[in-house]
Design a protein around this motif. Structure first.
Motif, PDB file in Angstrom:
ATOM      1  N   VAL A   1       0.849  -1.198   0.000  1.00  0.00           N
ATOM      2  CA  VAL A   1       0.000   0.000   0.000  1.00  0.00           C
ATOM      3  C   VAL A   1       0.880   1.242   0.000  1.00  0.00           C
ATOM      4  O   VAL A   1       0.654   2.200  -0.725  1.00  0.00           O
ATOM      5  N   ALA A   2       1.964   1.202   0.835  1.00  0.00           N
ATOM      6  CA  ALA A   2       2.826   2.362   0.972  1.00  0.00           C
ATOM      7  C   ALA A   2       3.698   2.553  -0.264  1.00  0.00           C
ATOM      8  O   ALA A   2       4.224   3.635  -0.478  1.00  0.00           O
ATOM      9  N   ALA A   3       3.850   1.496  -1.063  1.00  0.00           N
ATOM     10  CA  ALA A   3       4.797   1.591  -2.171  1.00  0.00           C
ATOM     11  C   ALA A   3       4.396   2.696  -3.143  1.00  0.00           C
ATOM     12  O   ALA A   3       3.253   2.804  -3.550  1.00  0.00           O
ATOM     13  N   VAL A   4       5.362   3.524  -3.459  1.00  0.00           N
ATOM     14  CA  VAL A   4       5.143   4.640  -4.365  1.00  0.00           C
ATOM     15  C   VAL A   4       6.216   4.517  -5.435  1.00  0.00           C
ATOM     16  O   VAL A   4       7.342   4.134  -5.138  1.00  0.00           O
ATOM     17  N   SER A   5       5.857   4.816  -6.668  1.00  0.00           N
ATOM     18  CA  SER A   5       6.889   4.828  -7.710  1.00  0.00           C
ATOM     19  C   SER A   5       7.850   5.972  -7.411  1.00  0.00           C
ATOM     20  O   SER A   5       7.412   7.080  -7.129  1.00  0.00           O
ATOM     21  N   PHE A   6       9.103   5.690  -7.499  1.00  0.00           N
ATOM     22  CA  PHE A   6      10.050   6.790  -7.270  1.00  0.00           C
ATOM     23  C   PHE A   6      11.395   6.482  -7.917  1.00  0.00           C
ATOM     24  O   PHE A   6      11.712   5.324  -8.197  1.00  0.00           O
ATOM     25  N   SER A   7      12.157   7.524  -8.161  1.00  0.00           N
ATOM     26  CA  SER A   7      13.552   7.390  -8.520  1.00  0.00           C
ATOM     27  C   SER A   7      14.350   7.929  -7.354  1.00  0.00           C
ATOM     28  O   SER A   7      13.980   8.951  -6.782  1.00  0.00           O
ATOM     29  N   GLY A   8      15.431   7.232  -7.036  1.00  0.00           N
ATOM     30  CA  GLY A   8      16.226   7.663  -5.891  1.00  0.00           C
ATOM     31  C   GLY A   8      17.684   7.806  -6.251  1.00  0.00           C
ATOM     32  O   GLY A   8      18.192   7.157  -7.173  1.00  0.00           O
ATOM     33  N   PHE A   9      18.357   8.684  -5.522  1.00  0.00           N
ATOM     34  CA  PHE A   9      19.790   8.880  -5.741  1.00  0.00           C
ATOM     35  C   PHE A   9      20.464   9.127  -4.396  1.00  0.00           C
ATOM     36  O   PHE A   9      19.892   9.761  -3.507  1.00  0.00           O
ATOM     37  N   ALA A  10      21.653   8.575  -4.245  1.00  0.00           N
ATOM     38  CA  ALA A  10      22.473   8.925  -3.079  1.00  0.00           C
ATOM     39  C   ALA A  10      23.877   9.167  -3.592  1.00  0.00           C
ATOM     40  O   ALA A  10      24.382   8.393  -4.406  1.00  0.00           O
ATOM     41  N   SER A  11      24.494  10.264  -3.165  1.00  0.00           N
ATOM     42  CA  SER A  11      25.852  10.537  -3.635  1.00  0.00           C
ATOM     43  C   SER A  11      26.799   9.508  -3.033  1.00  0.00           C
ATOM     44  O   SER A  11      26.510   8.921  -1.994  1.00  0.00           O
ATOM     45  N   ASP A  12      27.925   9.286  -3.696  1.00  0.00           N
ATOM     46  CA  ASP A  12      28.854   8.236  -3.270  1.00  0.00           C
ATOM     47  C   ASP A  12      29.254   8.404  -1.810  1.00  0.00           C
ATOM     48  O   ASP A  12      29.423   7.438  -1.085  1.00  0.00           O
ATOM     49  N   LEU A  13      29.428   9.649  -1.381  1.00  0.00           N
ATOM     50  CA  LEU A  13      29.855   9.888  -0.003  1.00  0.00           C
ATOM     51  C   LEU A  13      28.664  10.110   0.918  1.00  0.00           C
ATOM     52  O   LEU A  13      28.816  10.519   2.061  1.00  0.00           O
ATOM     53  N   GLU A  14      27.462   9.871   0.385  1.00  0.00           N
ATOM     54  CA  GLU A  14      26.231  10.030   1.150  1.00  0.00           C
ATOM     55  C   GLU A  14      26.082  11.430   1.724  1.00  0.00           C
ATOM     56  O   GLU A  14      25.476  11.621   2.778  1.00  0.00           O
ATOM     57  N   SER A  15      26.651  12.417   1.030  1.00  0.00           N
ATOM     58  CA  SER A  15      26.461  13.784   1.490  1.00  0.00           C
ATOM     59  C   SER A  15      25.048  14.239   1.163  1.00  0.00           C
ATOM     60  O   SER A  15      24.563  15.218   1.729  1.00  0.00           O
ATOM     61  N   ILE A  16      24.387  13.519   0.269  1.00  0.00           N
ATOM     62  CA  ILE A  16      22.996  13.851  -0.012  1.00  0.00           C
ATOM     63  C   ILE A  16      22.249  12.615  -0.504  1.00  0.00           C
ATOM     64  O   ILE A  16      22.833  11.750  -1.158  1.00  0.00           O
ATOM     65  N   LYS A  17      20.984  12.531  -0.125  1.00  0.00           N
ATOM     66  CA  LYS A  17      20.089  11.507  -0.670  1.00  0.00           C
ATOM     67  C   LYS A  17      18.868  12.217  -1.211  1.00  0.00           C
ATOM     68  O   LYS A  17      18.413  13.213  -0.628  1.00  0.00           O
ATOM     69  N   PHE A  18      18.331  11.662  -2.291  1.00  0.00           N
ATOM     70  CA  PHE A  18      17.223  12.339  -2.944  1.00  0.00           C
ATOM     71  C   PHE A  18      16.297  11.308  -3.568  1.00  0.00           C
ATOM     72  O   PHE A  18      16.764  10.308  -4.124  1.00  0.00           O
ATOM     73  N   ALA A  19      14.990  11.502  -3.436  1.00  0.00           N
ATOM     74  CA  ALA A  19      14.032  10.621  -4.106  1.00  0.00           C
ATOM     75  C   ALA A  19      12.886  11.460  -4.618  1.00  0.00           C
ATOM     76  O   ALA A  19      12.477  12.437  -3.976  1.00  0.00           O
TER      77      ALA A  19
END
Ligand code: HEM
Ligand SMILES: *[C@@H]1O[C@H](CO)[C@@H](O)[C@H](O)[C@H]1NC(C)=O
Ligand SMILES: *[C@@H]1O[C@H](CO)[C@@H](O)[C@H](O)[C@H]1NC(C)=O
Ligand SMILES: *[C@@H]1O[C@H](CO)[C@@H](O)[C@H](O)[C@H]1NC(C)=O
Length: 421
Positions: free
Chosen positions: A19-37
Motif C-alpha cells: 500500500v505504501a509503495a510509491v513509484s520513485f527514482s532515488g539517488f544517493a551521492s557516493d559519499l552520502e552527502s545527499i540523498k534524494f528521491a
C-alpha cells in the motif's frame, strides 16, 4: 500458534508495504552527502511533484536542482534547519549563473510528514506545486537520464524560517542523472530509505575551490591591521621615511588586490550584489582615501626633500593615515558578519590587541627619546627640523607626541642624502 502469528504479521507487513509503495527514482551521492528521491504523480494535469531529501546534520544547507546540469538552468530546492532547529525550511530558488540563487515565490511547497531532524541527519519530505516548469527549464517525466545537480553548504547551521535566508557558498557540489520513468505513478511521498535506484548515476562530486572570500579577508587584515601600522612604526620608531614609503607602497598594492577580490565576491551573494552594505561602502571609501594617502605622502616627501621644511601636506597625511588604518580595521570587524563568519571577529580582536601591545612600548620608548633629544637641541639652540609634524599649532612644547619623524640634520656637502645612507 507462534508460526501462524508470524505468518500473519508477515502478511500484514507485506500488505501495508505494498500500500505504501510509491513509484520513485532515488539517488544517493557516493559519499552520502545527499540523498534524494522523487515521485511524479501520473494524474493528468498535475503540476505537482513529491520529493524527499536528506543530508548529514553538520551541513549548513543542502540542495538539489533539477532540469539541468548547471546552476543557471536549474530549479533548486534548498533545505536548512528552521528557527527551532527541529523542523526544516525548504526554499525553492533560481539563479542566473554561478551566484547565490534567489527564492522564487512561483513554486508552492507543502512540508510532509517524513520531515525530521535527528541527531545525525536532516530529512525533508515535500510536495511542490507549479514545479514541473519554471523560467528556463522543465522536468521531463519520459527522460531516462534526466539531469540534476546537488550541493552541500559547509559545516554550520542556518536555523531560519525565511525562504530568503542568506547562505555561504557550497563546500561541495555535484551532478547526477536519474531515470524519471521509474518515478511516474500514483502520487505519494517519495521514500528515502533506499540508496540508489536503477538508472540513477553520479556524474561528479567536487570540493568547491572557494578561496576568494578567504583571500580577501586575509589580505585586508594583513594589510590594514598588520602592514600599515608597521609602516607607521618604521617611520616613527625606526625613523626611516624610505622604508615607510616602500612598505606603504606594498600595502597599498595588496589592498588593491584585496579590493578586486572583494568586488568579485560581492557579486556572488544576494546580500551584497547591490554594493550597498556598510562594509562595502566604508571599504570603497577607505580604498579611495588610501590612494589619496599615497599621493599625499609622495608629494610631501618630494617637497620636503627640496625645502627641508615641514610641509602643509604632512598633517593631512598623518590624520588621513590614522583614519584609513582605523576605518580599515573597523571595516574588517563588520566584514566577517557579512560573510556569515562573525566568530572570526574574535581572532581579529586578538590580532588588533597584539598589534597594540607590540607597538605601545615602542612608541613610548621613541617618545621618551624624542623628548631627550629635543631638550638637548634646545640647550644648544639648534633649530628643529622634521617633516612629519602633525600638529604644528602645538608649537615646541607638546611636540613629543607627534614629532616622531624627525629627519637627521640636513646633509653636509659631499655626503649622500640621508635616504641612501
Ligand atoms: C550562495 C550560493 C551559491 C554560490 C555563491 C554559488 C557559486 C558557484 C560558483 C562560483 C560555481 C563555480 C565553481 C567553480 O568553478 O569552482 C558554482 C558551481 C556550481 N554550483 Fe553553485 N553556488 C551557490 C549555490 C548553489 C546551489 C544551491 C546549488 C545546488 C543545487 C549549486 C550547485 C552548483 C553546481 C552543480 C555547480 C557546478 C555546475 C555549474 O557550473 O553550475 N550551487 N557555484
Ligand atoms: C522503504 O520503506 C518502505 C515503507 O515505507 C518499506 O516497505 C520498504 O521495505 C523500505 N525499503 C528499504 C530498502 O528499506
Ligand atoms: C514543520 O513545518 C511545517 C511548515 O513549515 C509545518 O506544517 C509542520 O507542522 C512542522 N512540523 C513539526 C513537527 O513541527
Ligand atoms: C502526519 O502525522 C500526523 C500525526 O503524526 C497525522 O495525524 C497525519 O494524518 C499525518 N498526515 C499524513 C498526510 O499522513
Amino acid at each position: 500458534m507462534v508460526k501462524m502469528r508470524s505468518a500473519l504479521a508477515a502478511a500484514v507487513a507485506f500488505l501495508s508495504a505494498s500500500v505504501a509503495a510509491v513509484s520513485f527514482s532515488g539517488f544517493a551521492s557516493d559519499l552520502e552527502s545527499i540523498k534524494f528521491a522523487i515521485n511524479i504523480p501520473q494524474e493528468e494535469n498535475s503540476n505537482a511533484l513529491y520529493f524527499s531529501m536528506s543530508a548529514p546534520i553538520e551541513t549548513s544547507w543542502f540542495a538539489v536542482g533539477m532540469g539541468g546540469s548547471t546552476m543557471k538552468d536549474s530549479l533548486m530546492f534548498m533545505a536548512y534547519l528552521d528557527k527551532s532547529g527541529k523542523n526544516m525550511t525548504l526554499s525553492p530558488r533560481l539563479s542566473y549563473g554561478q551566484v547565490e540563487p534567489s527564492f522564487t515565490p512561483d513554486v508552492g511547497i507543502t512540508i510532509l510528514n517524513g520531515t525530521e531532524v535527528t541527531k545525525d541527519t536532516m530529512t525533508v519530505s515535500v510536495k511542490c506545486f507549479g514545479c514541473r516548469k519554471w523560467k528556463g527549464g522543465a522536468i521531463d517525466p519520459t527522460s531516462t537520464n534526466a539531469k540534476f545537480i546537488w550541493a552541500n553548504g559547509g559545516v554550520g547551521a542556518i536555523k531560519s524560517n525565511s525562504k530568503n535566508a542568506a547562505i555561504k557558498r557550497h563546500g561541495s557540489y555535484g551532478r547526477f542523472q536519474m531515470d524519471l520513468t521509474k518515478a511516474v505513478g500514483p502520487g505519494g511521498a517519495a521514500p528515502l530509505n533506499t540508496t540508489k535506484t536503477e538508472g540513477s548515476l553520479q556524474i561528479s562530486e567536487v570540493a568547491d575551490r572557494n578561496f576568494m572570500s578567504g583571500a580577501h579577508a586575509c589580505i585586508m587584515v594583513f594589510t590594514f591591521v598588520g602592514l600599515m601600522p608597521i609602516a607607521v612604526l618604521l617611520l616613527r620608531v625606526a625613523n626611516s621615511p624610505r622604508l615607510h614609503g616602500v612598505v606603504q607602497a606594498v600595502s597599498a598594492s595588496l589592498a588593491l588586490v584585496g579590493l578586486a577580490l572583494g568586488l568579485k565576491v560581492g557579486m556572488m551573494y544576494n546580500r551584497t550584489r547591490k554594493f550597498n552594505t556598510a562594509h562595502q561602502i566604508i571599504g570603497l571609501l577607505v580604498i579611495i582615501m588610501m590612494v589619496g594617502q599615497f599621493v599625499l605622502g609622495f608629494l610631501h616627501h618630494r617637497m620636503f626633500v627640496k625645502t627641508k621644511a615641514p610641509t602643509k601636506l604632512a598633517p593631512i597625511h598623518i590624520w588621513l593615515g590614522r583614519v584609513v588604518i582605523l576605518a580599515g580595521t573597523v571595516n574588517a570587524f563588520i566584514g566577517f558578519p557579512l560573510a556569515l563568519n562573525a566568530r572570526f571577529d574574535l581572532f581579529l580582536l586578538g590580532i588588533v590587541l597584539f598589534m597594540v601591545i607590540l607597538s605601545g612600548p615602542l612608541i613610548f620608548w621613541r617618545w621618551r627619546r624624542n623628548i631627550q633629544k629635543a631638550e638637548k637641541e634646545a640647550e644648544i639652540g639648534k633649530p628643529r627640523g622634521g617633516g612629519y609634524q602633525s600638529e604644528p599649532w602645538r608649537g615646541e612644547v607638546g611636540r613629543g607626541d607627534v614629532d616622531l619623524g624627525n629627519y637627521p640634520p640636513p646633509p653636509q656637502p659631499m655626503q649622500p642624502p640621508p635616504m641612501y645612507r
